[in-house]
Design a protein around this motif. Sequence first.
Motif, PDB file in Angstrom:
ATOM      1  N   UNK A 139       0.817  -1.214   0.000  1.00 49.76           N
ATOM      2  CA  UNK A 139       0.000   0.000   0.000  1.00 49.76           C
ATOM      3  C   UNK A 139       0.848   1.261   0.000  1.00 49.76           C
ATOM      4  N   UNK A 140       2.064   1.153   0.559  1.00 49.94           N
ATOM      5  CA  UNK A 140       2.989   2.297   0.558  1.00 49.94           C
ATOM      6  C   UNK A 140       4.006   2.210  -0.576  1.00 49.94           C
ATOM      7  N   UNK A 141       3.845   1.235  -1.480  1.00 48.80           N
ATOM      8  CA  UNK A 141       4.687   1.191  -2.668  1.00 48.80           C
ATOM      9  C   UNK A 141       5.669   0.047  -2.765  1.00 48.80           C
ATOM     10  N   UNK A 142       5.747  -0.839  -1.765  1.00 49.21           N
ATOM     11  CA  UNK A 142       6.662  -1.975  -1.856  1.00 49.21           C
ATOM     12  C   UNK A 142       6.221  -2.927  -2.969  1.00 49.21           C
ATOM     13  N   UNK A 143       7.178  -3.654  -3.520  1.00 45.24           N
ATOM     14  CA  UNK A 143       6.889  -4.608  -4.590  1.00 45.24           C
ATOM     15  C   UNK A 143       6.182  -5.858  -4.081  1.00 45.24           C
ATOM     16  N   UNK A 144       6.279  -6.129  -2.796  1.00 45.34           N
ATOM     17  CA  UNK A 144       5.621  -7.283  -2.194  1.00 45.34           C
ATOM     18  C   UNK A 144       5.668  -7.166  -0.690  1.00 45.34           C
ATOM     19  N   UNK A 145       4.805  -7.884   0.002  1.00 40.71           N
ATOM     20  CA  UNK A 145       4.745  -7.790   1.465  1.00 40.71           C
ATOM     21  C   UNK A 145       5.680  -8.758   2.172  1.00 40.71           C
ATOM     22  N   UNK A 146       6.116  -9.822   1.492  1.00 41.19           N
ATOM     23  CA  UNK A 146       7.086 -10.742   2.083  1.00 41.19           C
ATOM     24  C   UNK A 146       8.487 -10.152   1.868  1.00 41.19           C
ATOM     25  N   UNK A 147       9.037  -9.561   2.911  1.00 40.41           N
ATOM     26  CA  UNK A 147      10.353  -8.911   2.813  1.00 40.41           C
ATOM     27  C   UNK A 147      11.416  -9.944   3.171  1.00 40.41           C
ATOM     28  N   UNK A 148      11.986 -10.582   2.139  1.00 43.08           N
ATOM     29  CA  UNK A 148      12.907 -11.693   2.336  1.00 43.08           C
ATOM     30  C   UNK A 148      14.337 -11.271   2.624  1.00 43.08           C
ATOM     31  N   UNK A 149      14.745 -10.106   2.136  1.00 44.57           N
ATOM     32  CA  UNK A 149      16.142  -9.712   2.247  1.00 44.57           C
ATOM     33  C   UNK A 149      16.257  -8.196   2.223  1.00 44.57           C
ATOM     34  N   UNK A 150      17.230  -7.665   2.959  1.00 36.93           N
ATOM     35  CA  UNK A 150      17.436  -6.220   3.080  1.00 36.93           C
ATOM     36  C   UNK A 150      18.905  -5.922   2.849  1.00 36.93           C
ATOM     37  N   UNK A 151      19.200  -4.988   1.957  1.00 33.08           N
ATOM     38  CA  UNK A 151      20.571  -4.563   1.691  1.00 33.08           C
ATOM     39  C   UNK A 151      20.676  -3.061   1.941  1.00 33.08           C
ATOM     40  N   UNK A 169      10.850 -14.684 -12.884  1.00 29.56           N
ATOM     41  CA  UNK A 169       9.456 -14.837 -12.520  1.00 29.56           C
ATOM     42  C   UNK A 169       9.232 -15.139 -11.048  1.00 29.56           C
ATOM     43  N   UNK A 170      10.268 -15.581 -10.329  1.00 35.28           N
ATOM     44  CA  UNK A 170      10.078 -16.004  -8.946  1.00 35.28           C
ATOM     45  C   UNK A 170      10.598 -14.952  -7.965  1.00 35.28           C
ATOM     46  N   UNK A 171      10.298 -15.160  -6.688  1.00 38.15           N
ATOM     47  CA  UNK A 171      10.583 -14.131  -5.686  1.00 38.15           C
ATOM     48  C   UNK A 171      12.066 -14.013  -5.388  1.00 38.15           C
ATOM     49  N   UNK A 175      14.344  -7.096  -1.148  1.00 38.20           N
ATOM     50  CA  UNK A 175      13.925  -8.195  -1.999  1.00 38.20           C
ATOM     51  C   UNK A 175      12.664  -8.813  -1.440  1.00 38.20           C
ATOM     52  N   UNK A 176      11.640  -8.949  -2.274  1.00 35.32           N
ATOM     53  CA  UNK A 176      10.339  -9.410  -1.807  1.00 35.32           C
ATOM     54  C   UNK A 176       9.804 -10.544  -2.691  1.00 35.32           C
ATOM     55  N   UNK A 177       8.594 -10.991  -2.348  1.00 32.63           N
ATOM     56  CA  UNK A 177       7.928 -11.995  -3.164  1.00 32.63           C
ATOM     57  C   UNK A 177       7.388 -11.402  -4.465  1.00 32.63           C
ATOM     58  N   UNK A 178       7.534 -10.092  -4.639  1.00 34.92           N
ATOM     59  CA  UNK A 178       7.067  -9.440  -5.855  1.00 34.92           C
ATOM     60  C   UNK A 178       8.154  -8.773  -6.666  1.00 34.92           C
TER      61      UNK A 178
END
Length: 350
Positions: free
Chosen positions: A190-202, A237-239, A211-214
């Motif tokens: 809703x605030x602009x992220x590509x996906x809600x599953x936040x898998x990795x942060x740099x 194509x994958x997260x 890096x997200x599921x989207x």
Amino acid sequence: MRSRTPLYLFVLVSIFFSSPFTLSSAPLKRPLSFHQMTPKEGLSGEMVYAIAVQGEELWFGTYAGGATFYDRSKKVIKAYTTKGEPMDSVDDGVSINWKNLLPYNHVTVILPDVDRIWFGTHFYGFKGGGISYYQPQRQPPWKVFNTNNGRAKKIISMAIDGDTLWVGSEKGLNALDKKTELWKQFFSTQEGLSGNFVNTILVEPNSLWIGTNGGISRLLKGKKGWKNYSQREGLGETEIKSLILVENRIWAGESGGGLFEYEPQGDRWKRFESRDPLKNGGINFMAVIKGRIFICRENGVSVFDLQTKQWESFTTADGLLSNMVLCAAEDRDGVWFGTDRGASKLILNP
């Protein structure tokens, strides 16, 4: 997008900062030598989702077993769980309220800080989960945080950015002020992220990459709004499961096994074509250690030598406990790998 077993949705974590490293110039010495850490050696759980090394002290984050602390110099092993340390032999209430230690026993992230160690946990129920820290100088040494109205409950990733602790969950990206120890920001789709599953942060000096599921999201510090990257910008194509900095270049690893490199000139991503024998295995985690890139996959570990540009790999046939490799951490004489059957340390200087 490829479906995943629910258990592994929350365990794949990678957090990296820019740091110098010594270049390698030779293939791994074979036969490989490993040191194993399993429940037989005192590990509190078999599945190891996170590892942190601080000198002689090692921490292992496990599924259902909490966090195992191992002091090699004192030869002391402790298991920290919601039941306290040592664990209570008789239940005295609701498990997550027994002791003020970990928020839950599924430890997905362990992140060393200057004077404390942060822990991220994951829980699917109504209570438990979230983050805590361990600070030996503090009494009591453990502090558990609230879950930011449930948004920082199912933790997947964390990163330190000055006085901010970024916390990635299955609902988005949370920001904790380390000075006030209060939540201060939250981002989701809703605030602009590509996906809600936040898998990795740099974390970079001027940017924050997620890096997200989207796909991948980038935030320029001091500016508003996220820039998102997906197939249109060259990704697969994958997260996205892992983001790392490789000699001032950003690499991304996806759950389908693909590798991508960011090209700042065109603000796009380019697929990294490799001769990696394990390249079809899903990526869980990546790390730059001692001049090599170690890629933790679902079918073993891929190794890329930054100086020779050559690929190697190793699996259970070479001594790994399991081919399902979830995380990695540098040690003084080798590299630890967390698997679904314990932890294996590859000895680099036997």
